[in-house]
Design an enzyme around this catalytic site. Structure first.
Site, PDB file in Angstrom:
ATOM      1  N   LYS A  14      -3.798  12.755   5.036  1.00 19.56           N
ATOM      2  CA  LYS A  14      -2.421  12.912   5.052  1.00 19.56           C
ATOM      3  C   LYS A  14      -2.134  14.099   3.991  1.00 19.56           C
ATOM      4  CE  LYS A  14      -1.400   8.330   4.147  1.00 19.56           C
ATOM      5  NZ  LYS A  14      -2.821   7.972   4.115  1.00 19.56           N
ATOM      6  N   ARG A  88       5.830   2.726   5.068  1.00 20.40           N
ATOM      7  CA  ARG A  88       4.566   2.056   5.201  1.00 20.40           C
ATOM      8  C   ARG A  88       4.675   0.654   5.386  1.00 20.40           C
ATOM      9  NH1 ARG A  88      -0.113   3.974   1.240  1.00 20.40           N
ATOM     10  NH2 ARG A  88       0.941   5.737   0.804  1.00 20.40           N
ATOM     11  N   ARG A 127     -13.526  12.000  -3.110  1.00 17.01           N
ATOM     12  CA  ARG A 127     -12.191  12.592  -3.496  1.00 17.01           C
ATOM     13  C   ARG A 127     -12.245  13.202  -4.876  1.00 17.01           C
ATOM     14  NH1 ARG A 127      -6.559  10.618  -1.602  1.00 17.01           N
ATOM     15  NH2 ARG A 127      -7.184   8.646  -2.473  1.00 17.01           N
ATOM     16  N   ARG A 160      -9.314   9.255  -8.806  1.00 20.93           N
ATOM     17  CA  ARG A 160      -8.193   8.264  -8.861  1.00 20.93           C
ATOM     18  C   ARG A 160      -8.711   6.875  -9.211  1.00 20.93           C
ATOM     19  NH1 ARG A 160      -3.967   9.401  -3.816  1.00 20.93           N
ATOM     20  NH2 ARG A 160      -4.521   7.327  -3.724  1.00 20.93           N
ATOM     21  N   ARG A 171      -6.920  -1.806  -0.148  1.00 19.30           N
ATOM     22  CA  ARG A 171      -6.000  -0.853   0.468  1.00 19.30           C
ATOM     23  C   ARG A 171      -6.100  -0.798   1.987  1.00 19.30           C
ATOM     24  NH1 ARG A 171      -7.641   4.284  -2.620  1.00 19.30           N
ATOM     25  NH2 ARG A 171      -6.319   5.452  -1.444  1.00 19.30           N
TER      26      ARG A 171
HETATM   27  P1  AP5 Z   1      -6.397  12.849   1.445  1.00 18.61           P
HETATM   28  O1  AP5 Z   1      -5.749  13.971   2.001  1.00 18.61           O
HETATM   29  O2  AP5 Z   1      -6.140  12.773  -0.021  1.00 18.61           O
HETATM   30  O3  AP5 Z   1      -6.124  11.644   2.150  1.00 18.61           O
HETATM   31  P2  AP5 Z   1      -4.812  10.689   2.124  1.00 18.61           P
HETATM   32  O4  AP5 Z   1      -4.688  10.176   3.590  1.00 18.61           O
HETATM   33  O5  AP5 Z   1      -3.426  11.459   1.585  1.00 18.61           O
HETATM   34  O6  AP5 Z   1      -5.502   9.623   1.339  1.00 18.61           O
HETATM   35  P3  AP5 Z   1      -4.443   8.652   0.097  1.00 18.61           P
HETATM   36  O7  AP5 Z   1      -5.601   7.800  -0.611  1.00 18.61           O
HETATM   37  O8  AP5 Z   1      -3.794   9.696  -0.837  1.00 18.61           O
HETATM   38  O9  AP5 Z   1      -3.599   7.847   0.894  1.00 18.61           O
HETATM   39  P4  AP5 Z   1      -2.973   6.592   0.463  1.00 18.61           P
HETATM   40  O10 AP5 Z   1      -1.948   6.412   1.503  1.00 18.61           O
HETATM   41  O11 AP5 Z   1      -3.774   5.393   0.302  1.00 18.61           O
HETATM   42  O12 AP5 Z   1      -2.504   6.963  -1.081  1.00 18.61           O
HETATM   43  P5  AP5 Z   1      -0.960   7.124  -1.726  1.00 18.61           P
HETATM   44  O13 AP5 Z   1      -1.294   8.431  -2.735  1.00 18.61           O
HETATM   45  O14 AP5 Z   1      -0.066   7.677  -0.359  1.00 18.61           O
HETATM   46  O15 AP5 Z   1      -8.311  12.999   1.800  1.00 18.61           O
HETATM   47  C1  AP5 Z   1      -8.957  11.909   1.253  1.00 18.61           C
HETATM   48  C2  AP5 Z   1     -10.397  12.828   1.037  1.00 18.61           C
HETATM   49  O16 AP5 Z   1     -11.142  13.044   2.029  1.00 18.61           O
HETATM   50  C3  AP5 Z   1     -10.146  14.124  -0.119  1.00 18.61           C
HETATM   51  O17 AP5 Z   1     -11.037  14.262  -1.005  1.00 18.61           O
HETATM   52  C4  AP5 Z   1     -10.086  15.192   1.169  1.00 18.61           C
HETATM   53  O18 AP5 Z   1     -10.524  16.214   0.705  1.00 18.61           O
HETATM   54  C5  AP5 Z   1     -11.030  14.597   1.998  1.00 18.61           C
HETATM   55  N1  AP5 Z   1     -10.636  14.926   3.510  1.00 18.61           N
HETATM   56  C6  AP5 Z   1      -9.397  14.866   4.110  1.00 18.61           C
HETATM   57  N2  AP5 Z   1      -9.449  15.360   5.439  1.00 18.61           N
HETATM   58  C7  AP5 Z   1     -10.657  15.691   5.676  1.00 18.61           C
HETATM   59  C8  AP5 Z   1     -11.499  16.117   6.909  1.00 18.61           C
HETATM   60  N3  AP5 Z   1     -10.836  16.117   8.059  1.00 18.61           N
HETATM   61  N4  AP5 Z   1     -12.807  16.010   6.751  1.00 18.61           N
HETATM   62  C9  AP5 Z   1     -13.434  15.797   5.554  1.00 18.61           C
HETATM   63  N5  AP5 Z   1     -12.918  15.491   4.363  1.00 18.61           N
HETATM   64  C10 AP5 Z   1     -11.616  15.423   4.423  1.00 18.61           C
HETATM   65  O19 AP5 Z   1      -0.789   5.888  -2.090  1.00 18.61           O
HETATM   66  C11 AP5 Z   1      -1.201   5.226  -3.214  1.00 18.61           C
HETATM   67  C12 AP5 Z   1      -0.690   4.005  -3.599  1.00 18.61           C
HETATM   68  O20 AP5 Z   1       0.622   4.286  -3.997  1.00 18.61           O
HETATM   69  C13 AP5 Z   1      -0.408   2.858  -2.696  1.00 18.61           C
HETATM   70  O21 AP5 Z   1      -1.879   2.425  -2.350  1.00 18.61           O
HETATM   71  C14 AP5 Z   1       0.738   2.075  -2.954  1.00 18.61           C
HETATM   72  O22 AP5 Z   1       0.240   1.009  -4.061  1.00 18.61           O
HETATM   73  C15 AP5 Z   1       1.405   2.907  -3.642  1.00 18.61           C
HETATM   74  N6  AP5 Z   1       2.514   3.612  -2.537  1.00 18.61           N
HETATM   75  C16 AP5 Z   1       2.432   4.787  -1.940  1.00 18.61           C
HETATM   76  N7  AP5 Z   1       3.618   5.088  -1.106  1.00 18.61           N
HETATM   77  C17 AP5 Z   1       4.033   3.788  -1.058  1.00 18.61           C
HETATM   78  C18 AP5 Z   1       5.013   3.359  -0.210  1.00 18.61           C
HETATM   79  N8  AP5 Z   1       5.458   3.916   0.746  1.00 18.61           N
HETATM   80  N9  AP5 Z   1       5.239   1.934  -0.240  1.00 18.61           N
HETATM   81  C19 AP5 Z   1       4.552   0.989  -1.079  1.00 18.61           C
HETATM   82  N10 AP5 Z   1       3.653   1.514  -1.748  1.00 18.61           N
HETATM   83  C20 AP5 Z   1       3.322   2.667  -1.844  1.00 18.61           C
END
Ligand code: AP5
Length: 213
Positions: A14, A88, A127, A160, A171
């Protein structure tokens, strides 16, 4: 005000898609990044969030919806948003609809990034992120020019704290239980655009751009 929602499991890409769309006129809103900033600033909200995030659990709906409400209420009427990681839960999705309605806004589409668990584990364990500018890299799929050094800031990259095997597993469970139901919610509204996100970064980017027209 219009919004595109990026939906998909942790590590589906994402944030990477959102970065690739920079310059297309969208304001990128990542609730994960907003919460990590609160943690960095050691605010009371950040302290509450950290306890949940480190265990792979969600931050309470009221906290996250409150953050989004303040952001949208101060936005311009014509602004286009790209939401990454929000909503989410079903409660967040319903509150988001109410909020957009009150501000005469609407969701234009929901891009669903579909990716199997084994690909996700490899992506998250490789990552690396810049602590200063937030740029996301991958040791194999998107490496920096110099090993473990940010191309822009020249500082060392970090891993992270929630990207360890045990927390990734948690997760993924929380995603299946609490976020996956949003797929039916948005399907019923005819908003879902599924994308095969297990392809290369460039392929996923073009597929998303095609969907956005
Ligand atoms: P990346 O683009 O970083 O993936 P992502 O989907 O953004 O993954 P996240 O781990 O950031 O998502 P998340 O939803 O768990 O975390 P968030 O920060 O939102 O890509 C991942 C890796 O793969 C990178 O190294 C990239 O280079 C590589 N990659 C990407 N695309 C690729 C491809 N096509 N091919 C090869 N490699 C690729 O949330 C973290 C925490 O915050 C949650 O667990 C929760 O506790 C809290 N939180 C956040 N939002 C909320 C909410 N709305 N409600 C409640 N809690 C929340």
């Amino acid at each position: 005000m219009t919004a595109i929602v990026l939906l998909g499991p942790p590590g589906a890409g994402k944030g990477t898609v959102a970065e690739a769309l920079a310059g297309k006129g969208y304001t990128h809103v990542s609730t994960g990044d907003l919460l990590r900033e609160q943690i960095r600033l050691e605010t009371p909200l950040g302290l509450e969030a950290k306890a949940n995030m480190d265990q792979g659990k969600f931050v309470p709906d009221k906290v996250v919806v409150g953050m989004i409400r303040s952001l949208l209420e101060s936005a311009d009427r014509g602004q286009k948003f790209l939401f990454d990681g929000f909503p989410r839960t079903l409660v967040q999705a319903e509150k988001f609809d109410e909020l957009l309605l009150s501000l005469e806004g609407a969701i234009d589409g929901v891009i669903l990034l579909e990716c199997p668990a084994e690909v996700i584990v490899e992506r998250l364990s490789g990552r690396r992120t810049c602590g200063k500018c937030g740029t996301v890299y991958h040791v194999k799929y998107n490496p920096p020019a110099m090993h473990n050094i940010c191309d822009t800031e020249g500082c060392e990259l970090i891993q992270r704290p929630d990207d360890n095997e045990e927390t990734i597993k948690k997760r993924l469970e929380v995603y299946a239980e609490r976020t996956a139901p949003l797929i039916s919610y948005y399907k019923a509204k005819n908003l879902i655009h599924p994308i095969n996100a297990s392809r290369s970064i460039a392929e996923v980017r073009s597929a998303v751009l095609e969907q956005l027209g």
